[in-house]
Design an enzyme around this catalytic site. Structure first.
Site, PDB file in Angstrom:
ATOM      1  N   LEU A 151     -18.873  46.024  40.895  1.00  0.00           N
ATOM      2  CA  LEU A 151     -18.997  46.899  39.931  1.00  0.00           C
ATOM      3  C   LEU A 151     -17.675  47.022  39.420  1.00  0.00           C
ATOM      4  CD1 LEU A 151     -21.310  49.881  41.257  1.00  0.00           C
ATOM      5  CD2 LEU A 151     -21.785  47.855  39.554  1.00  0.00           C
ATOM      6  N   GLU A 152     -17.497  46.698  38.030  1.00  0.00           N
ATOM      7  CA  GLU A 152     -15.994  46.568  37.419  1.00  0.00           C
ATOM      8  C   GLU A 152     -15.770  47.878  36.440  1.00  0.00           C
ATOM      9  OE1 GLU A 152     -14.930  42.976  36.159  1.00  0.00           O
ATOM     10  OE2 GLU A 152     -15.694  41.814  38.267  1.00  0.00           O
TER      11      GLU A 152
END
Length: 567
Positions: free
Chosen positions: A392-393
């Site tokens: 997850l960015e």
């Protein structure tokens, strides 16, 4: 695997006024082995007697009644102009002795160190914080050293810092101990690490004023440890145990920590799980972006963990699904599942990756945490995935992501493969949400393959700035994780497989192998050389198997065998 914001903090490498090198706090520092004879040689350690025994430069120090970590008062020191609000105390020590040093800090940048040790002077630091953090380190005195200067300081033009409950535990140098010893606080963050069929490794956050720790198993005290870790042994296979820990000193014993339940591995399955000691991770494209299109069966044999990229989110917060892209060329979903099973039969782990540059899954409530866990487990059962990769960015909530991963672990069992691929910025400090999540699930975490690319220059564990695309960049940033609480077996180096695989940060595969040798053997280092080696380092990761194929498999042909031949 997206773009990280560059973070460049210059001038933090060394405090010229104390001549003490800055390093990350080592949360695994242990107390002296001769704990029964050790005392806290710091006087007025909790600042209950004002600034007695302490000297603060330029009148920068004062006592404050809020916030405090223990007792009624704490130190408040305010940097200004060209002074960093250093407060010092000279303590009496014995020669050729080891001392465990710690302090609780809050507020602006805060540093803890010792100079005049007669051997190697030490220091540790933390960025600004709105909550109390414990800094810990240790030093050994020289053959003729009888006194050492302990110091706290902030940083120029930064907000005031608070400090409390300072301790330097070791043999009495003749000056006596703290005037008012108190029963230590209850240990926190009790965590299970490596497990076998008969043992479980446990660790916790060190406590100020503690000289030892009692470990309880199912309510019965089973051992006493002098440091903040212990191994419970003589256990039965495939069995759950409840553990608690308390802190003790001459004044008494603290309350027991919250219980932690951990389970030994089942017999007959080995202790290594589905991932080898040293492993290579590769991301596989479920899309066509110009790289070589592969079916799962085409993934190069060097890869031990294959991360299928990516899962898709649904309209339900936290829930994920998977949609096989027709561009890959599978005739049916059944063929895709068959390829996954064939890789698993060959000893590979195939996992579903969540996130990426454009993907996002929102996990910010109990309901979304449960939705993530149940939907991920459903995909594991449907496709045969061995676990999940967290990539997850776009921001995470460590509280609820931890809950989600815990629930998934309970559903999937002890063989769950759990990996993470944070951006460099996400692992610069143990206070970031990503780092906190990794530490929260350390007992079920397989590996963190940080993305050493798309970031620009970053701080290493020694507080110096290193340029992306170098051996120093890989080793000095890996050191933050290795000294920040993760096991070496949970750290991997993530680099692009080709110049087209990332916007910046590509390094020749030989740079990756040099970094691996530096960290595991202490050889082939650049200007940065870690203070110790990490022979259990898990390995390396690349984005991606497809870009690797596009570049003639140069990455996997070079890095793969090197990882598998690590000590």
């Amino acid at each position: 695997m997206g773009t990280a914001t560059a973070l460049i903090l210059t001038g933090l490498a060394t405090d010229a006024r104390s001549a003490a090198p800055v390093s990350k706090a080592n949360t695994n520092t242990t107390a002296s082995a001769s704990a029964s004879a050790d005392i806290n040689v710091v006087k007025n350690a909790g600042f209950e007697a004002g600034l007695a025994h302490w000297t603060c430069a330029g009148g920068s120090g004062a006592t404050a009644t809020s916030p405090v970590h223990g007792g009624a008062t704490a130190l408040k020191a305010t940097p200004s102009g060209q002074q960093n609000a250093e407060c010092t105390q000279t303590v009496a020590v014995q020669p050729n002795s080891t001392y465990a040093m710690s302090a609780w800090v809050q507020g602006g940048y805060a540093y803890l160190g010792a100079r005049g040790t007669g051997t190697t002077d030490v220091s540790t630091w933390t960025p600004d914080s709105g909550t109390w953090k414990q800094l810990t380190t240790s030093f050994t005195t020289g053959p003729s050293t009888t006194s050492v200067t302990v110091y706290l300081h902030g940083w120029y033009a930064q907000p005031a810092y608070f400090a409390d409950d300072v301790s330097v535990f070791g043999p009495d140098g003749g000056g006596g101990g703290d005037d008012d010893p108190e029963i230590p606080a209850t240990p926190t963050n009790l965590t299970a690490g490596s497990t076998t069929t008969t043992s479980i490794d446990l660790s916790w956050t060190p406590v100020a004023h503690a000289t030892a720790y009692h470990l309880y198993q199912d309510g019965t005290r089973v051992l006493t440890a002098t440091g903040a870790s212990a191994t419970a042994t003589g256990l039965a296979a495939d069995t759950s145990y409840a553990f608690q820990v308390s802190a003790v000193n001459a004044a008494g014993e603290s309350a027991k920590s919250a219980p932690l339940t951990a389970r030994t591995r089942p017999s007959g399955g080995g202790d290594g799980g589905p991932v080898p000691k040293h492993a290579v991770t590769g991301y596989w494209h479920n899309f066509d972006n110009g790289a070589t299109i592969q079916k799962i069966r085409d993934v190069q044999d060097a890869y031990d963990i294959i991360a299928v990229s990516f899962a898709d989110s649904t309209a339900t917060p936290g829930e994920i699904t998977f949609n096989l892209d027709p561009a890959i060329g599978y005739g049916s979903v059944a063929d895709f599942k068959s390829d996954i099973q064939a890789k698993r039969n060959a000893g590979k782990a195939v996992i579903i990756s969540v996130g990426g540059e454009r993907g996002n899954v929102t996990i910010n409530s109990d309901a979304s945490a449960t939705a993530f866990a149940t939907s991920t487990h459903a995909l594991m059962r449907e496709y045969g995935f061995d676990g999940v990769d967290i990539d997850l960015e776009h921001g995470i909530n460590s509280t609820y992501l931890t809950k989600a991963l815990r629930q998934l672990s309970n559903l999937a069992g002890p063989d769950l493969v759990l990996t993470m691929a944070p951006q460099t910025l996400d692992m610069q400090s143990t206070s970031t949400e990503y780092f906190k999540t990794a530490l929260n699930v350390k007992d079920i975490l397989t590996v963190v393959n940080m993305q050493y690319y798309n970031s620009g220059s970053m701080l290493g564990c020694d507080g110096k700035v290193y340029s992306q695309g170098s051996v120093d960049f890989l080793t000095a940033l890996a050191c933050i994780q290795l000294e920040g609480g993760l096991d070496a077996s949970q750290v991997g180096l993530g680099t692009p497989a080709s110049t087209r695989g990332a916007g910046s940060g590509y390094v020749d595969p030989s740079v990756v192998t040099a970094a691996l040798d530096c960290l595991t053997k202490g050889t082939r280092c650049g200007t940065f050389k870690p203070s110790r080696t990490y022979p259990d380092l898990r390995g390396a990761m690349t984005w991606s198997t497809n870009w690797d194929a596009t570049a003639g498999n140069a990455w996997s042909r070079t890095v793969g065998p090197h990882v598998h031949n690590l000590p």
